[in-house]
Scaffold this active site. Structure first.
Site, PDB file in Angstrom:
ATOM      1  N   LYS A   1       0.846  -1.197   0.000  1.00 24.36           N
ATOM      2  CA  LYS A   1       0.000   0.000   0.000  1.00 24.36           C
ATOM      3  C   LYS A   1       0.883   1.249   0.000  1.00 24.36           C
ATOM      4  O   LYS A   1       0.640   2.202  -0.732  1.00 24.36           O
ATOM      5  CB  LYS A   1      -0.939  -0.013   1.209  1.00 24.36           C
ATOM      6  CG  LYS A   1      -2.056  -1.048   1.056  1.00 24.36           C
ATOM      7  CD  LYS A   1      -2.840  -1.296   2.332  1.00 24.36           C
ATOM      8  CE  LYS A   1      -3.822  -2.465   2.136  1.00 24.36           C
ATOM      9  NZ  LYS A   1      -4.540  -2.866   3.332  1.00 24.36           N
TER      10      LYS A   1
ATOM     11  N   ASP B   1     -10.984   2.865   4.397  1.00 22.68           N
ATOM     12  CA  ASP B   1     -11.378   1.462   4.219  1.00 22.68           C
ATOM     13  C   ASP B   1     -12.898   1.334   4.084  1.00 22.68           C
ATOM     14  O   ASP B   1     -13.403   0.309   3.636  1.00 22.68           O
ATOM     15  CB  ASP B   1     -10.927   0.623   5.427  1.00 22.68           C
ATOM     16  CG  ASP B   1      -9.604  -0.085   5.177  1.00 22.68           C
ATOM     17  OD1 ASP B   1      -9.296  -0.371   4.005  1.00 22.68           O
ATOM     18  OD2 ASP B   1      -8.888  -0.351   6.162  1.00 22.68           O
TER      19      ASP B   1
ATOM     20  N   GLN C   1      -4.461  -1.643   9.719  1.00 19.47           N
ATOM     21  CA  GLN C   1      -4.422  -2.963   9.082  1.00 19.47           C
ATOM     22  C   GLN C   1      -4.994  -4.030  10.025  1.00 19.47           C
ATOM     23  O   GLN C   1      -4.571  -4.151  11.171  1.00 19.47           O
ATOM     24  CB  GLN C   1      -2.970  -3.315   8.702  1.00 19.47           C
ATOM     25  CG  GLN C   1      -2.829  -4.617   7.945  1.00 19.47           C
ATOM     26  CD  GLN C   1      -3.488  -4.573   6.566  1.00 19.47           C
ATOM     27  OE1 GLN C   1      -3.343  -3.608   5.828  1.00 19.47           O
ATOM     28  NE2 GLN C   1      -4.211  -5.624   6.219  1.00 19.47           N
TER      29      GLN C   1
END
Ligand code: NDP
Length: 296
Positions: free
Chosen positions: A52, A119, A96
C-alpha cells in the site's frame, strides 16, 4: 468466447487516474496523506501495508507510517487513532486488520473519523452506503463493481448473487449491486441449494474464502463471475499457489466473463484505497473530487 477480466490492467488504469487527480490537487497546494497503522509483526499484514505504501508513492500520495508493537493496549491504539483524526496532514487512516488478540477491532474501526475512513468499514459509512448516500465505499467491493462494469456497463435488471455476507466484502458489494439496480441474492453458509441459486444468476460474486468451492457447473451460461477469494493451496508439484473461491478452469468454460486469481480483484483493492484517499482529501475540505476519481 469467455472474456478474461484483466484486473491488473484495470487497476493500473485507475492508479493512473488517481495520479492525475493527485497532480491536480497539488496545483491547489493539497497533498493527500494516508496514515497506515500496522500493529505487530504479522508477515501477511506487513506485505499488505508495504504494498500500500509503495503504491501510494507511485501515485504521489504521502504515507505516514505507524508500526506499534503487538503489545500495544487498546487504549493506546485508540489514542493514536484520535491523534490521527485530529492531524490536519492526515486525510485517510488505515488500520491494518487483523489486530492482536485483546484489541477490539470494531472499537478501533469505530474510533476512526468517518471522513478519514478510507477502508469504508465505519458503521457511518456502511449505513450511508445502504441508505444510498455519499459514503466511503469499501475498497474490495468498489473494485468488484469496476471490474463488473468493464464487461457489463449497465447491470440494471440483472440477477446477481453474492456468495458471502461479511461486513467488508459480501454486504457492501450487495449494496453496490442494489444501487446499480440489480436484483440481488445474498448467500451464505446456511443457504440451501446454493448451486441452483448460482446457476440462476447473471452475475456471481464469490467472497467465501473456500478454495474453488464454486464449480463450473454452478455457473449459468454467459454469466459474469467476479472471484474475490484468495486461497493458498498446495499444487501437484508440492508448491503453494493462489486460487479463488471459483474453480476457474471449469467456470471459464461456461462464463461469459470471469476474473482470474491472482490478477483479478486483488489489484483493484489497493487502487480503490488510493482513490478513496484522494476523495477523502477533497471531502475534508468541502471540495468535489477531481473528475478522474469520481465514483460512478
Ligand atoms: P469471511 O470469512 O468474513 O466471510 C465468508 C463468508 O462466506 C461468510 O459470510 C460465510 O457465511 C460464507 N461462507 C462460508 N462457507 C460457505 C459455504 N460453504 N457456502 C456458502 N457460504 C459460505 O470472509 P471475507 O468476506 O473477509 O473474505 C472472503 C474471501 O475474499 C476470502 O478468500 C478473502 O481472502 C478474500 N478477500 C480478498 C480481498 C481482495 O483484495 N481480493 C479482500 C478481502 C477478502 P456465514 O456468514 O454464514 O458464516
Amino acid at each position: 468466447m469467455t472474456r478474461l477480466i484483466d484486473g491488473k490492467a484495470i487497476a493500473a488504469d485507475l492508479r493512473a487516474r488517481v495520479a492525475e487527480a493527485v497532480a491536480e490537487l497539488a496545483d491547489r497546494d493539497i497533498s493527500p496523506g494516508l496514515a497506515t497503522v500496522l500493529v505487530g509483526d504479522d508477515p501477511a499484514s506487513r506485505v499488505y501495508v508495504r504494498n500500500k505504501i509503495r503504491m501510494c508513492a507511485e501515485v504521489g500520495i504521502r504515507s505516514i507510517e505507524h508500526a506499534p508493537d503487538a503489545d500495544i493496549s487498546e487504549g493506546e491504539l485508540l489514542d493514536l487513532v484520535d491523534r490521527l483524526n485530529a492531524d490536519p496532514d492526515v486525510d485517510g487512516i488505515l488500520v491494518q486488520l487483523p489486530l492482536p488478540a485483546g484489541v477490539d477491532s470494531a472499537r478501533v474501526t469505530e474510533a476512526i473519523d468517518p471522513v478519514k475512513d478510507v477502508d469504508g468499514f465505519h458503521t457511518t459509512n456502511a449505513g450511508r452506503l445502504s441508505a444510498g448516500l455519499d459514503a466511503m465505499v469499501p475498497c474490495t467491493p468498489a473494485g468488484c463493481m469496476i471490474l463488473l462494469r468493464s464487461v457489463c456497463p449497465d447491470p440494471t435488471g440483472k440477477r446477481a448473487i453474492v456468495v458471502g455476507r461479511s461486513n467488508i466484502v459480501g454486504k457492501p458489494v450487495a449494496q453496490l449491486l442494489l444501487a446499480a439496480h440489480c436484483t440481488v441474492t445474498i448467500a451464505h453458509s446456511r443457504t440451501v441449494d446454493l448451486d441452483e441459486r448460482c446457476r440462476e444468476a447473471d452475475i456471481v460474486i464469490a467472497a467465501v474464502g473456500r478454495a474453488e468451492m464454486i464449480k463450473g457447473g454452478w455457473i449459468g451460461p454467459g454469466a459474469t463471475v467476479i472471484d474475490v477469494g484468495i486461497n493458498r493451496i498446495e499444487g501437484a508439484d508440492g508448491k503453494g499457489r493462489l486460487v479463488g473461491d471459483v474453480e476457474f478452469e471449469t467456470a471459464k468454460e461456461v462464463a461469459g466473463a470471469i476474473t482470474p486469481v491472482p490478477g483479478g480483484v486483488g489489484p483493484m483493492t489497493i487502487a480503490c484505497l488510493l482513490r478513496n484517499t484522494a476523495i477523502a482529501a477533497c471531502r475534508r475540505r468541502g471540495m468535489d473530487p477531481p473528475e478522474a476519481v469520481r465514483l460512478s
